[in-house]
Every structure is written in C-alpha cells, then in structure tokens.
Design an enzyme around this catalytic site. Sequence first.
Site, short mmCIF file in Angstrom:
data_model
loop_
_atom_site.label_atom_id
_atom_site.label_comp_id
_atom_site.label_asym_id
_atom_site.label_seq_id
_atom_site.Cartn_x
_atom_site.Cartn_y
_atom_site.Cartn_z
N HIS A 48 13.95 17.42 -20.30
CA HIS A 48 14.03 17.43 -21.76
C HIS A 48 12.63 17.83 -22.22
O HIS A 48 11.76 16.99 -22.43
CB HIS A 48 14.42 16.05 -22.30
CG HIS A 48 15.86 15.72 -22.07
ND1 HIS A 48 16.45 14.58 -22.56
CD2 HIS A 48 16.85 16.38 -21.42
CE1 HIS A 48 17.73 14.55 -22.20
NE2 HIS A 48 17.98 15.63 -21.50
N ASP A 81 18.89 22.33 -14.59
CA ASP A 81 19.73 21.29 -15.19
C ASP A 81 21.13 21.87 -15.39
O ASP A 81 21.36 22.66 -16.31
CB ASP A 81 19.13 20.86 -16.53
CG ASP A 81 19.88 19.71 -17.19
OD1 ASP A 81 20.81 19.17 -16.56
OD2 ASP A 81 19.53 19.37 -18.34
N ASP A 128 26.05 16.20 -12.95
CA ASP A 128 24.93 16.67 -13.77
C ASP A 128 23.69 16.51 -12.92
O ASP A 128 23.22 15.39 -12.69
CB ASP A 128 24.85 15.84 -15.06
CG ASP A 128 23.82 16.38 -16.05
OD1 ASP A 128 22.88 17.07 -15.63
OD2 ASP A 128 23.97 16.09 -17.26
N GLU A 183 25.34 22.68 -23.36
CA GLU A 183 26.13 21.70 -22.63
C GLU A 183 27.12 20.91 -23.50
O GLU A 183 26.99 19.71 -23.66
CB GLU A 183 25.21 20.72 -21.91
CG GLU A 183 24.13 20.09 -22.78
CD GLU A 183 23.31 19.05 -22.02
OE1 GLU A 183 23.91 18.14 -21.41
OE2 GLU A 183 22.08 19.15 -22.04
N GLU A 203 27.47 22.69 -18.38
CA GLU A 203 26.09 22.93 -18.81
C GLU A 203 25.45 24.06 -18.02
O GLU A 203 25.56 24.11 -16.79
CB GLU A 203 25.26 21.67 -18.62
CG GLU A 203 23.79 21.80 -18.97
CD GLU A 203 23.02 20.52 -18.71
OE1 GLU A 203 21.95 20.35 -19.33
OE2 GLU A 203 23.48 19.71 -17.88
N ARG A 223 31.96 17.89 -18.96
CA ARG A 223 30.79 18.55 -19.54
C ARG A 223 30.53 19.80 -18.72
O ARG A 223 30.67 19.80 -17.49
CB ARG A 223 29.57 17.62 -19.53
CG ARG A 223 28.35 18.20 -20.21
CD ARG A 223 27.30 17.13 -20.55
NE ARG A 223 26.73 16.45 -19.41
CZ ARG A 223 27.01 15.19 -19.08
NH1 ARG A 223 27.88 14.48 -19.80
NH2 ARG A 223 26.45 14.62 -18.01
N HIS A 237 27.00 13.68 -28.31
CA HIS A 237 25.63 14.14 -28.02
C HIS A 237 25.44 15.56 -28.54
O HIS A 237 26.39 16.23 -28.96
CB HIS A 237 25.33 14.05 -26.52
CG HIS A 237 26.21 14.88 -25.64
ND1 HIS A 237 26.07 16.24 -25.49
CD2 HIS A 237 27.25 14.53 -24.84
CE1 HIS A 237 26.96 16.69 -24.63
NE2 HIS A 237 27.71 15.67 -24.22
N TYR A 265 34.73 13.43 -24.02
CA TYR A 265 34.80 12.17 -23.29
C TYR A 265 35.85 11.30 -23.96
O TYR A 265 35.65 10.85 -25.10
CB TYR A 265 33.42 11.48 -23.30
CG TYR A 265 32.31 12.44 -22.97
CD1 TYR A 265 31.95 12.72 -21.66
CD2 TYR A 265 31.65 13.13 -24.00
CE1 TYR A 265 30.95 13.64 -21.37
CE2 TYR A 265 30.65 14.04 -23.72
CZ TYR A 265 30.30 14.30 -22.41
OH TYR A 265 29.32 15.21 -22.13
N HIS A 316 25.03 8.92 -19.09
CA HIS A 316 23.91 8.89 -18.15
C HIS A 316 24.22 7.96 -16.98
O HIS A 316 23.36 7.18 -16.56
CB HIS A 316 22.63 8.46 -18.87
CG HIS A 316 22.12 9.49 -19.81
ND1 HIS A 316 21.20 9.21 -20.81
CD2 HIS A 316 22.38 10.81 -19.94
CE1 HIS A 316 20.93 10.32 -21.50
NE2 HIS A 316 21.64 11.30 -20.99
N ASP A 347 0.82 -1.21 0.00
CA ASP A 347 0.00 0.00 0.00
C ASP A 347 0.86 1.26 0.00
O ASP A 347 0.40 2.33 0.41
CB ASP A 347 -0.95 0.01 1.20
CG ASP A 347 -0.20 -0.05 2.54
OD1 ASP A 347 1.05 -0.19 2.51
OD2 ASP A 347 -0.85 0.04 3.59
N HIS A 376 19.18 21.04 -25.16
CA HIS A 376 17.79 20.60 -25.36
C HIS A 376 16.88 21.64 -24.76
O HIS A 376 17.28 22.48 -23.94
CB HIS A 376 17.56 19.23 -24.70
CG HIS A 376 18.01 19.14 -23.27
ND1 HIS A 376 17.29 19.67 -22.22
CD2 HIS A 376 19.14 18.63 -22.72
CE1 HIS A 376 17.94 19.46 -21.09
NE2 HIS A 376 19.08 18.84 -21.36
#
Length: 448
Positions: free
Chosen positions: A366, A272, A261, A393, A416, A414, A355, A397, A244, A38, A359
């Site tokens: 996103h 973000d 990130d 961003e 961003e 990175r 990438h 890598y 990710h 529950d 965005h």
Amino acid sequence: MMPAGAVHADRRARVLAQMPPGAVAVLGTAPEVMRNGDSPYPYRHDSYFYYLSGFAEPDSVLVLVAALDARPARAILFCRAKDPDHEIWDGFRYGPDAARTAFGFDEAYPVDELDHRMVGMLSNAPALYYAPGHSAALDAQTTGWLKGVRALGRTGVTAPATTHNLLMLLDEMRLVKDAHEVDLMARAGAISAAAHARAMRATRPGMIEYEIEAELLHEFRRNGAQAPAYSSIVASGPNACVLHYIANDRRILDGELVLIDAGCEIDGYAGDITRTYPANGRFTAPQRTLYELVLRAQAAALAAVRPGQPYSGIHAAAVRVLTEGMLDLGLLDKRKVGSVDNAIDTRAFAQFYMHGTGHWLGMDVHDVGVYRDLALSDKPSRALQPGMALTVEPGIYVRPADGVPEEYWNIGIRIEDDVVVTDTGARILTDGVPKDVAEIEAWMKAAR
C-alpha cells in the site's frame, strides 16, 4: 536505463534541487528488531531510505547537504564500521569506504560518528528536512543535535530556522515510478503470477490452506524474490468473505472457491495479485454468476485507468457494474434501495463490496502518495499520470443474511491486477495467470 547506483544518485540530486542552499536533510533506515534472545526478525530496510540510497544494511543514516556558494552539494552515508569478527557470525558488511564507492556517495563515515558530525553540519544551516514521527530514536537524536547547535549560540552559531517534513517531498517523488522501478515491479508481478499459477494447479479439495501457501512461497523464492510483500491470504469457502484473513489453516472442501491474495517482493518492490477459483476446477452456477460479475467490474475499472482521468473514476466504474449486478441478482432489494444511482448514493452496495477498488503500489504494497489534489481548494481526486502504479481489485463478499439468496451465501470473490499508467492507458503487469472462467477451468483440468 540507468544502472541502479545512478538511479539512486539521481533521486538524491532531485531532493537536493528542492532544498534551499545550505539546507540539510536527514533520513535513517529501519532498525533491526530482535525476535527473541539473540535471534532477530528477518531484516527489511526502510523504503524511503532505500529509495534514496540503494543501501540495505541496518544502523544506517543518509545526510544530504544542499550546495551553498562555492561548496557543492553532498550525499553522506553513515553506516556500520567494517568488522571482520562480526562478519564471521552475521555475514558481510560494506563499511564506510566500500559503501561510498559502491553506492556513489560523496562521503561515508562510521555511524558512531553521527552525533558529533551532525552538530557541525547543522550549525548555520538555514533549514532541516527530516521525518518527524517516523523513528522515535532518530527524533530523539535530532532533538539532541539541535540542542547541541543552540548551545553554540554564544559563538555566533545558529540552528536551522525552519524544519520540513522530508517524507512529504519523497511521497510525491515515489508516486511516479521511473523506468528502473517499473522494471522491478514487472519482475515482481511476473514472479507473483507464476506463484498464483502454481498454486492454482496444485489445489485439490481436502488440502489445508497452508499447503497452498507453501506453493506460493516456493515459487517466490525459487525465482529470486526475497520475501512475500505482505502476509499471504489463502481463504477457502466462508474465509474468502474475510478481507484480511491470514490464518490459512482450514481444510478446503469440495465445491468451494479458493481466494488467494499474495505477492512477492523483489529488490524492494512489491507484487500484489488476487485470484479466485474453484478447488475442484469447476465453478458452480452461482459461483460463475458472481465471478463473471466481478470480472466485468474489473474490466470497467481497468478501462478507467487513463492519464488525465481522476483516480476516483476507477472505483466509480467498478461500483456501478457491481451495483447493477447486485440488483439484477436480488442481492439488493429494488423495492428498498430503488434505482442503481440511489443504491450507489446510499452505499447500499457496501453490504457486499465494502473496500476500495485499489491502492497505490510500489516499494510498499500500500504505497505512499495522497489520492487527492491537495493544491486545489476543494481537493478533488487527483488525476492519473504516466508512471503511477496501482492495483485494480473489485470484489464481492456474500455472508449469510436475511433476504440474501441462499445460493450465494459464503461466496467471496476478488480479482486483482497490478497496472502502471502509460501515455495512452495502462500496462497490466500481472497477466501471467488466468482469470476468465473458461481459462481457469481449462488450466486446472490440464493440471489433473
């Protein structure tokens, strides 16, 4: 600035103005999902529904009926009935009467009456606007309502002659933020920046990534954010080369970089931010070289954020700077890839930058909205316009590979920030955390 209730009422009016007379629009919120037994997962409303209603309770449906002849347009909420016994266990719920007053609806009813009332509202309506495929349960209900209307055909009642995807209309509205939204996004950006600054100050070699994640979460909540806007990434060493990565369970070693990130959500809007910094507070020479390359790429991309300029120009600006740097540093072999233009045309840079450079950003991290101008036959990149919100961003890598200089192996970077397009350029919403090398090193030295 309009109060929140007036903001949502204005959005509903804008939707109604785009519907033909007498047409009906239906939109439900997200269901509550049980984790086990529950115990439900923490509830989060559907973004589209909240955009038009400001109402955050589950088991709710919004119906809009466009004006027809002398009958005015109506905004109708269906929600859970007031139930004192349930409120003892699960907390306050508005109920239809209080919700109608508090959120500015024309009518409100218990959600148990939805099926019965929808058959009547759809009878003789010329068109139905809904969100096909967005909710299997609401899809099934909509089919049932239409069958119910068609069953009345012998009495002269007709079902809607056309159906339209309501989300396509809302996507275009949500793409350009109003002042209320920009204010919330600025708050989300400021809280997210404070969390990154806290994490940066707290970082020491030997800590585990999730300890740094805990610093982020603490700062989010202590400033009033309801939750992270997405699963936080705290990636040290080689984990920073996983775009990710969310396990956040590795011990951070001396001499490594940490890539974070992360962003918070406040009142339905996301922040973000990504920052990359040395765990011990000092960049090595190879780390500094790659970091400053990414920082230059971000500066070039930010300069491309201008009204009237194509969205694709942001990525193109970053890619050119990064590709030039990859060739200069020997990450790309000039004998194999040739000129900068050829390396871009053949996407040779994608070995180290795979990438996009950003965005849309808003209620979803996103966020919704197409990136091309679908009104034109060749569908070019759409032009930026004031009120659009997006991330910028770029990154790099470097995984171990033959021909790649070893001093750069396992370095992932990175940077961003969140920006809103203005009449003259761009407003950065997330500049409350350092990103220049000297600033980062000074900031971390002061924290030790």
